[in-house]
Write a protein that holds these residues in place. Structure first.
Motif, short mmCIF file in Angstrom:
data_model
loop_
_atom_site.label_atom_id
_atom_site.label_comp_id
_atom_site.label_asym_id
_atom_site.label_seq_id
_atom_site.Cartn_x
_atom_site.Cartn_y
_atom_site.Cartn_z
N LEU A 1 -4.63 1.92 -12.06
CA LEU A 1 -5.65 2.12 -11.02
C LEU A 1 -5.10 2.94 -9.85
CD1 LEU A 1 -7.65 -1.21 -10.53
CD2 LEU A 1 -8.55 1.03 -11.13
N VAL A 2 -3.88 2.62 -9.43
CA VAL A 2 -3.27 3.34 -8.31
C VAL A 2 -3.07 4.81 -8.66
CG1 VAL A 2 -1.15 3.55 -6.95
CG2 VAL A 2 -2.19 1.30 -7.29
N LEU A 3 -2.54 5.08 -9.83
CA LEU A 3 -2.30 6.47 -10.23
C LEU A 3 -3.61 7.25 -10.31
CD1 LEU A 3 0.43 5.95 -13.00
CD2 LEU A 3 0.76 6.79 -10.67
N GLN A 4 -4.67 6.63 -10.81
CA GLN A 4 -5.97 7.30 -10.85
C GLN A 4 -6.49 7.57 -9.44
OE1 GLN A 4 -8.50 4.70 -13.18
NE2 GLN A 4 -7.08 4.74 -14.93
N GLY A 5 -6.32 6.59 -8.57
CA GLY A 5 -6.83 6.72 -7.21
C GLY A 5 -6.13 7.76 -6.37
N LEU A 6 -4.92 8.15 -6.78
CA LEU A 6 -4.13 9.08 -5.98
C LEU A 6 -4.11 10.50 -6.56
CD1 LEU A 6 -1.09 6.80 -5.04
CD2 LEU A 6 -3.22 7.18 -3.79
N ARG A 7 -5.01 10.77 -7.49
CA ARG A 7 -5.01 12.09 -8.13
C ARG A 7 -5.30 13.22 -7.14
NH1 ARG A 7 -8.90 11.29 -13.23
NH2 ARG A 7 -10.00 10.09 -11.62
N LYS A 8 -5.98 12.91 -6.04
CA LYS A 8 -6.26 13.94 -5.02
C LYS A 8 -4.99 14.48 -4.37
CE LYS A 8 -10.82 14.40 -4.66
NZ LYS A 8 -11.52 15.70 -4.66
N LEU A 9 -3.89 13.74 -4.54
CA LEU A 9 -2.61 14.20 -3.98
C LEU A 9 -1.89 15.17 -4.89
CD1 LEU A 9 -1.30 10.89 -2.36
CD2 LEU A 9 -2.47 12.81 -1.27
N GLY A 10 -2.47 15.50 -6.03
CA GLY A 10 -1.92 16.53 -6.90
C GLY A 10 -1.10 15.97 -8.06
N ASP A 11 -0.95 16.82 -9.09
CA ASP A 11 -0.26 16.40 -10.31
C ASP A 11 1.20 16.03 -10.05
OD1 ASP A 11 -2.59 16.85 -11.67
OD2 ASP A 11 -2.00 18.83 -12.42
N ARG A 12 1.88 16.81 -9.22
CA ARG A 12 3.30 16.56 -8.98
C ARG A 12 3.52 15.17 -8.38
NH1 ARG A 12 6.98 18.13 -11.60
NH2 ARG A 12 7.26 15.89 -11.74
N TYR A 13 2.70 14.83 -7.41
CA TYR A 13 2.80 13.52 -6.76
C TYR A 13 2.60 12.41 -7.78
CZ TYR A 13 2.00 9.83 -3.26
OH TYR A 13 2.08 8.68 -2.51
N VAL A 14 1.56 12.51 -8.59
CA VAL A 14 1.24 11.46 -9.56
C VAL A 14 2.35 11.32 -10.60
CG1 VAL A 14 -0.38 10.75 -11.37
CG2 VAL A 14 -1.24 11.66 -9.20
N VAL A 15 2.85 12.46 -11.10
CA VAL A 15 3.93 12.43 -12.10
C VAL A 15 5.18 11.77 -11.52
CG1 VAL A 15 5.54 13.86 -13.42
CG2 VAL A 15 3.09 14.38 -13.46
N ASP A 16 5.55 12.15 -10.30
CA ASP A 16 6.75 11.58 -9.67
C ASP A 16 6.60 10.08 -9.44
OD1 ASP A 16 8.04 14.02 -9.58
OD2 ASP A 16 7.43 14.48 -7.53
#
Length: 595
Positions: free
Chosen positions: A323-338
């Motif tokens: 849920l957290v990773l989905q909710g933070l997708r607006k911060l960009g792919d790099r942020y989510v991957v890290d």
């Protein structure tokens, strides 16, 4: 809900943080402690010799090396102790590290005073020298702090009292986490469960009024039985704050605290004034809650229960991560991957165990990945706690990645921005995913509770700290009864419309942040800044996101207000707080339409 708390060795390894990336065992820590002692002996040789650029640069670089080792060993030792505060071996190691830290502070205390003896023109030449590019902000701070630095002898004396000065906080932590024992509470299934700090957070949200009332009464019964001990602990913490401020020639303990961030005390006072001016919004929310819960009167133990109990879901830890990773997708792919990599590779200590410190936090040491401590129980609140602490962790991760050691640590003033922004993005995502009126009400109320507990409640805490420190500075005697009276009167103003039980007068006794003076107001300013930045990311484009990501990587290379201005928000003006209150007003209206 488990009724038994597991021992540390019963927790699966995948749900524990991996401290082995820093040290394999205590022996490796002790080896570093010996290295620190050797570096200290070298560093002492620079006393009285800081007169030319080459020597100053050598000393700065040597201090960086020893500081990093000190930070690493301290971070590891306190995390190891937090796994189980009753672990005597971990306690012994932490005591050893703390003792060396006091020696370290005393031995290096000459450094800043010696630099302050240099004339302003020479200091400016250092800042202009390319070799000192990593130290420019540090050098600028030397000039700004000159009037508050004491003589060599006085600084050495103050440093030697470091461990004693930290005693109130240490005593409270030990009492609160290891010695206080609460009784049993009958849960919703009519089962007796042991009350702990972690379980209290869930029980106070129970749909059963009898359960949350019982948990509330039991918690404060125990705190009240220790009120004299805790009061003396806190009063001595206040006196320590006031003494250090006076010795360093500040007008007040508050000024001493805000000066560290280059923030004028007016920001603190204006925050309280703005919230007080708009307190009717909180009173409207209380009336709304009373209406939805269909209660003739609200008690303090009624304020945390979700208004839509049917949606009081329980999440596995993996579901929370997703849920957290989905909710933070607006911060960009790099942020989510890290972030995903970190959450799956030893950053997080997930579940409560016997002796584990309460609450949640993120920490880290330069050169190593950040860590997150949780006491995960599967509530929606725990999902948002994960998002919150992930924000801290990623702020640390990017600051360490993009800044040299001297500039890598951001101040507490901006520390809550990244964490709260994550929560804002997550709530926005969840609201966008549903058309169900009940679920929307549940989520809107969660957001309203964020504002209540952060913007309003933390400002009330800030007022309490302001009053207690001012009374100490005026020579007014603080007593257990006086502390409780101050706190009760504040609750009467903030929570008009709530039936105040006597128990609430003891809440001050369980707030650990009060031992970091004037910390809590930064939650409120950080929350307001985060709302503004989140709105910019959601409504704007690549430029707004780029500015925010640059902020995450900026560490402490500039003053916090300047970093926030570059990111797009000016906290010296009332607009961010007022805009956050306006958002609260709009969400309250939307929620009212759904009932």
């Amino acid at each position: 809900m488990n009724t038994n708390i597991k021992n540390r060795d019963e927790i699966e390894e995948q749900f524990k943080w991996n401290l082995g990336t820093m040290y394999k065992n205590a022996d490796e820590v002790k080896q570093d402690l010996e290295k620190i002692k050797e570096l200290l002996e070298q560093f002492k040789g620079y006393q009285g010799r800081l007169t030319d650029k080459e020597t100053i640069l050598e000393a700065l670089q040597l201090q960086d090396r020893s500081d990093q080792l000190m930070e690493k060993s301290y971070t590891y030792a306190h995390m190891k102790l937090d796994e189980d505060i009753a672990n005597t071996q971990a306690l012994a190691l932490f005591d050893q590290v703390k003792s060396l830290y006091v020696v370290y502070s005393e031995a290096t205390s000459f450094f800043v005073p010696d630099l302050m003896k240099l004339d302003d023109e020479f200091l400016q030449s250092l800042a202009g020298d390319e070799r000192f590019k990593d130290y420019r902000h540090f050098i600028r701070e030397i000039g700004r702090n000159k009037e508050h630095i004491l003589s060599d002898t006085e600084e050495k004396i103050l440093s030697s009292f470091g461990e004693i000065a930290g005693a109130p906080k240490s005593i409270f932590q030990t009492l609160n986490n290891a010695d206080l024992k609460f009784g049993q509470v009958i849960n919703e299934n009519n089962e007796p469960v042991e009350l702990t700090h972690g379980r209290y957070q869930r029980l106070i949200q129970s749909g059963s009024r009898e359960v949350r009332k019982a948990a509330y009464n039991e918690l404060y019964r125990v705190y009240k039985s220790f009120k004299n001990t805790i009061a003396q602990t806190y009063i001595n913490s206040v006196k320590k704050d006031c003494l250090y401020a006076r010795l360093r020639k500040y007008n007040s303990a508050l000024e001493s605290s805000t000066f560290a961030d280059n923030v004028d005390v007016s920001v603190y006072h204006n925050l309280i004034a703005t919230i007080r001016h708009n307190i009717s919004l909180l009173h409207r929310y209380i009336d709304f809650r009373k209406q939805v819960m269909q209660l003739p009167e609200l008690h303090m133990y009624d304020l945390y229960v979700p208004l839509v109990t049917e949606l009081n879901k329980n999440y596995s830890y993996q579901e929370a991560v997703d849920l957290v990773l989905q909710g933070l997708r607006k911060l960009g792919d790099r942020y989510v991957v890290d972030l995903k990599h970190g959450l799956e590779n030893g950053w997080v200590d997930v579940y409560e165990n016997k002796g584990k410190t309460a609450g949640a936090y993120s920490t880290g040491a330069y050169g190593y990945h950040p860590y997150i401590l949780l006491n995960f129980n599967g509530t929606m609140n725990d999902v948002f706690t994960l998002a919150h602490e992930a924000g801290h962790a990623m702020h640390t991760f990017y600051s360490h990645k993009n800044q040299p050691y001297r500039n890598a640590s951001y101040t507490i003033f901006v520390a809550e921005v990244a964490s709260t922004l994550n929560e804002n993005l997550l709530i926005h995502h969840l609201l966008a995913q549903t058309n169900d009126a009940k679920e929307k009400l549940y989520l809107l109320n969660y957001n309203l509770e964020q504002v209540r507990t952060t913007l309003f409640r933390q400002t009330m805490f800030a007022e309490f700290e302001k009053i207690t420190h001012e009374k100490a500075e005026q020579g007014v005697s603080l007593t257990p009864e006086a502390l409780s009276e101050i706190y009760y009167e504040l609750n009467k103003f903030y929570y008009q419309g709530v039936r105040l039980d006597d128990e609430i007068s003891m809440e001050w006794a369980r707030i650990p942040h009060f031992y970091n003076a004037f910390y809590v107001y930064k939650y409120t300013t950080g929350f307001s800044a985060a709302v503004a930045l989140a709105n910019g990311i959601l409504q704007g484009g690549p430029e707004e996101l780029a500015k925010y990501l640059e902020f995450l990587g900026s560490g402490g290379k500039d003053y916090p207000l300047e970093l926030l201005k570059k990111a797009g928000v000016d906290m010296e003006k009332p607009q961010p707080v007022e805009a956050c209150l306006h958002s609260f007003d709009e969400n309250l209206k939307l929620a009212a339409q759904l009932i």
